[in-house]
Design an enzyme around this catalytic site. Structure first.
Site, mmCIF file in Angstrom:
data_model
loop_
_atom_site.group_PDB
_atom_site.id
_atom_site.type_symbol
_atom_site.label_atom_id
_atom_site.label_comp_id
_atom_site.label_asym_id
_atom_site.label_seq_id
_atom_site.Cartn_x
_atom_site.Cartn_y
_atom_site.Cartn_z
ATOM 1 N N TYR A 197 11.914 0.041 -10.937
ATOM 2 C CA TYR A 197 12.273 1.245 -10.175
ATOM 3 C C TYR A 197 13.744 1.342 -9.766
ATOM 4 C CZ TYR A 197 11.102 -2.127 -6.431
ATOM 5 O OH TYR A 197 11.019 -3.242 -5.638
ATOM 6 N N ARG A 221 18.538 -3.938 -0.062
ATOM 7 C CA ARG A 221 17.655 -5.071 -0.333
ATOM 8 C C ARG A 221 17.976 -5.599 -1.727
ATOM 9 N NH1 ARG A 221 12.216 -2.830 -1.373
ATOM 10 N NH2 ARG A 221 12.600 -3.434 -3.506
ATOM 11 N N HIS A 245 10.886 -6.191 -3.135
ATOM 12 C CA HIS A 245 10.279 -5.910 -1.831
ATOM 13 C C HIS A 245 9.643 -7.181 -1.278
ATOM 14 C CE1 HIS A 245 7.576 -4.346 1.227
ATOM 15 N NE2 HIS A 245 6.534 -4.719 0.526
#
Lengths: 338, 369
Positions: free
Chosen positions: B280, B267, B271
């Site tokens: 992160y 990805r 998100h």
């Protein structure tokens, strides 16, 4: 005293409990590295380390069930369910397992588990992420259920929940995460579970709110032609009957303000108890101000209308006091215009 | 290395998948045949696959723009996952069904779903506007992994009715930690339901990396416990995701039951538009995957084959701009929250009190006009 947003007050409560008691651990989806989807565990990983602050797989049954198992050993897990809706897949672990272990073990096992979850509407999260769903839980003996109404109560109730030896659910109204107020921290600021808070006093009516409807009720009363006792229930299970009954005995009128659908809302319990126990004191019909029986709408205009706002609450109480009759809800009388 | 030396078949006895994903296009865009995963595509198919991937990326970036402009509440980008989505959906037949998650704009395009109609779900105009029956593309599932069970039930019912159709259920690596996909896989296997469980392993569930999601060597291994094959595909190679899907779909259609596909991808975006991935993951990790861009790799292949010229690029560009214009129009011009719709679609037969309430509301609105 410091001015804290509700999400900061939650971090402070978790940190203070983790500091006080080494058995307090925090886990859930995105709570560690990302600091929580609503920033309610920001900095805890850095401060308390990976053993006590853990990201988990996306598995509500997994982390609630594991939380239950860990709690039985004496740890005090604080588990985060990102949205109360996600509890649906794991409800068994809470209602049928955690809440029953003490009973089934004849008192030999305790489950000092805390489940935090965001709840409620007002942020445009749509039908599947805007419900309050406290009614999934409140018919569950063995469980305690508290609902924060702002930074101060979020701090005090969460700390009490962690210290409690029973499984406790603390719901956090999503639109309040960014709300700020002066918050006293420390042991003196712990709010005992089962106690309501009389936030405002008046003579004409008792308004009972929970979560974000407490603020709604206070704002409604601010510029009204009547005065009200405004009670923040704080804990729904068990709820503080004494405070509510004493107030109704004085004012003679009860109005419950809920943000959830009319049918089966938590206010039915309060209304039924007051109607029965305070029958002789009542001078007007027991009134519930709620949302209609439809899913929470996504369009902002409709969502704003769905939630009972201060003006609406004030107008409903005006009608109740003027006519002595049950006010009719907006969706049966009014349009959506200004 | 010749394909025979390193079979990419699941072991017939243990069902264990090979760890190395099926890859047909190498990093330089050169095509290699892989035993068991033949390609049945013509030049026009290659061009279609490219077209869908480019359109998916353009539609995706337009949706992100619309979110930034405050027109969408939130949006989940598919950037980097174009090959996984398009290759899988392209292998389906007209009558087949897709049960998507919320990130499947690429698969939606292949199924002929108008992207603007899907965006209503993210805008809050009035629910989702696309027609699941007409497009055989189910509701975008916002809850994690629930659609895998819906797909299984749909496939079992289709089999019961003697219909020739296969159901593809998309979900992510994170969803493999929820119970629903596991119950779905077990169910589908027991009943030989014609389902393809298509996992886009994009390495993250919001902030949680795959390493904290599963200890299994691969996600494809999870199929073994349910007695069905698990395949692995290079998710950034559209020919691999196509060929592996072709194999799984053919199996399902032939009555041999379900299978699990793990498309290994990444990805590239957050998100959703609501989180900050720098919290992160590292910039170097992102850079590593950037050079494996699925569209760039397929472009190299098309150029080698002489299938990509300026006229074709211009044609796609024109089509993409058309989509973007229509999406903007759809989003900006859509009627916003008709009050009378508050009582719509709650029940098939509205309760009497709804009729009364709606009538009162209508009268009130008319009175105010």
């Amino acid at each position: 005293m410091a001015k804290l947003r509700m999400r900061q007050a939650i971090v402070a409560a978790l940190a203070d409990e983790m500091e006080r008691d080494g058995s307090v651990i925090v886990f859930g989806e995105d709570v560690a590295a990302a600091g929580g989807p609503f920033k309610t565990s920001e900095g805890l990983l850095e401060r308390f380390g990976r053993a006590r602050v853990r990201d988990t797989p996306i598995s509500e049954t997994g982390f609630l069930g594991a939380g239950l198992g860990a709690a039985v050993t004496g740890l005090r897990p604080v588990v985060e369910i990102m949205f109360i809706e996600f509890l649906g897949v794991a409800l068994d672990m809470l209602s049928t397992e955690a809440a029953k272990f003490r009973y089934l073990s004849g008192g030999k096992l305790s489950v000092p588990l805390v489940v935090r979850a965001s709840a409620g509407s007002g942020l445009g999260f749509g039908a599947q992420h805007s419900q309050t769903l406290e009614t999934w839980l409140y018919a569950t003996p063995g469980l305690k259920l508290a609902v924060a109404s702002g930074p101060r109560t979020a701090y005090g109730l969460l700390r009490a929940a962690v210290q409690d030896d029973n499984p406790v659910v603390v719901l956090e109204p999503r639109p309040l995460y960014g709300e700020r107020e002066e918050v006293e921290t420390g042991d003196a600021a712990v709010i005992p579970l089962g106690q309501a808070n009389l936030c405002a006093t008046g003579d004409d009516v008792t308004i009972v709110g929970l979560g974000q409807t407490v603020g709604t009720a206070l704002r409604a009363a601010e510029s009204a032609g009547w005065t009200a006792d405004v009670i923040d229930l704080q804990t729904l299970l068990p709820w503080d009957r004494d405070t509510v009954f004493a107030s109704v005995a004085r004012t003679g009128r009860l109005v419950v303000v809920e943000e959830s659908p009319r049918t089966g809302g938590w206010g039915t319990e309060i209304a039924a108890a007051v109607a029965g126990e305070c029958f002789g004191d009542l001078t007007a019909p027991v009134t519930r101000i709620t949302a209609p029986d439809v899913p929470v709408p996504f369009p902002p205009e409709l969502e704003a209308r769905y939630l009972p706002g201060p003006d609406y609450v004030r107008a409903q109480i005006d009608t109740l006091l003027d006519s002595g009759r049950l006010p009719v809800p907006w969706w049966e009388t009014e349009g959506l215009g200004a | 290395m010749s394909p025979a030396a390193a079979p990419l078949e699941p072991d017939p006895m243990t069902l264990l998948p090979p760890e190395r994903p099926v890859q047909l296009l190498d990093d330089e865009g050169a095509l290699h045949e892989v035993d068991g995963f033949p390609l049945d595509l013509k030049d026009s198919d290659f061009r279609d696959l490219y077209r869908y991937m480019v359109l998916a990326r353009r539609v995706d970036s337009e949706a992100i723009n619309l979110q930034r402009q405050g027109q969408l509440g939130v949006y989940a980008s598919l950037l980097g996952q174009e090959a996984a989505q398009v290759g899988g959906a392209y292998a389906l037949a007209e009558q087949d069904w897709v049960f998507p998650s919320y990130r499947e704009m690429g698969a939606a395009l292949v199924r002929g779903v108008d992207p603007g109609s899907v965006l209503h779900l993210f805008r809050g105009t009035w629910l989702s506007n696309h027609d699941p029956i007409a497009t055989r593309f189910g509701l975008l599932s916002i809850p994690i992994g629930t659609q895998a069970l819906h797909a299984t039930g749909y496939a079992m019912a289709a089999k019961f009715d003697g219909k020739d159709l296969v159901v593809m259920s998309y979900f992510g690596d994170g969803a493999t930690s929820e119970g629903d996909p596991h119950e779905a896989m077990n169910f589908a296997a027991v009943y030989d339901a014609p389902v393809v469980f298509f996992v886009q392993n994009n390495q993250y569930a919001i902030s949680v990396p795959l390493s904290k999601q599963t200890k299994a060597p691969t996600i494809a291994h999870k199929a073994v416990g349910y007695g069905m094959p698990g395949f692995r595909a290079d998710g950034n190679d559209v020919l691999a995701t196509y060929a592996v899907s072709r194999r799984a779909i053919d199996r399902a259609r032939a009555g041999q039951g379900p299978s699990l596909i793990e498309a290994v991808t990444y990805r590239m975006e957050a998100h959703t538009t609501a989180d900050d991935p720098t919290r992160y993951r590292t910039a170097s990790e992102l850079a590593e995957w950037k050079v494996r861009d699925p569209i760039a790799r397929f472009e190299t292949f098309l150029e080698r084959e002489g299938l990509l010229d300026d006229a074709f690029r211009a044609e796609i560009d024109e089509e993409a701009r058309g989509y973007a214009t229509r999406m903007r129009a759809e989003v900006y011009d859509a009627p916003h929250g008709d009050p009378l719709e508050l009582f719509e679609h709650v029940y098939v037969e509205p309760p009497e009190r709804f009729d009364e309430q709606r009538a009162l509301l209508r009268a009130e609105l008319e009175r105010r006009e």
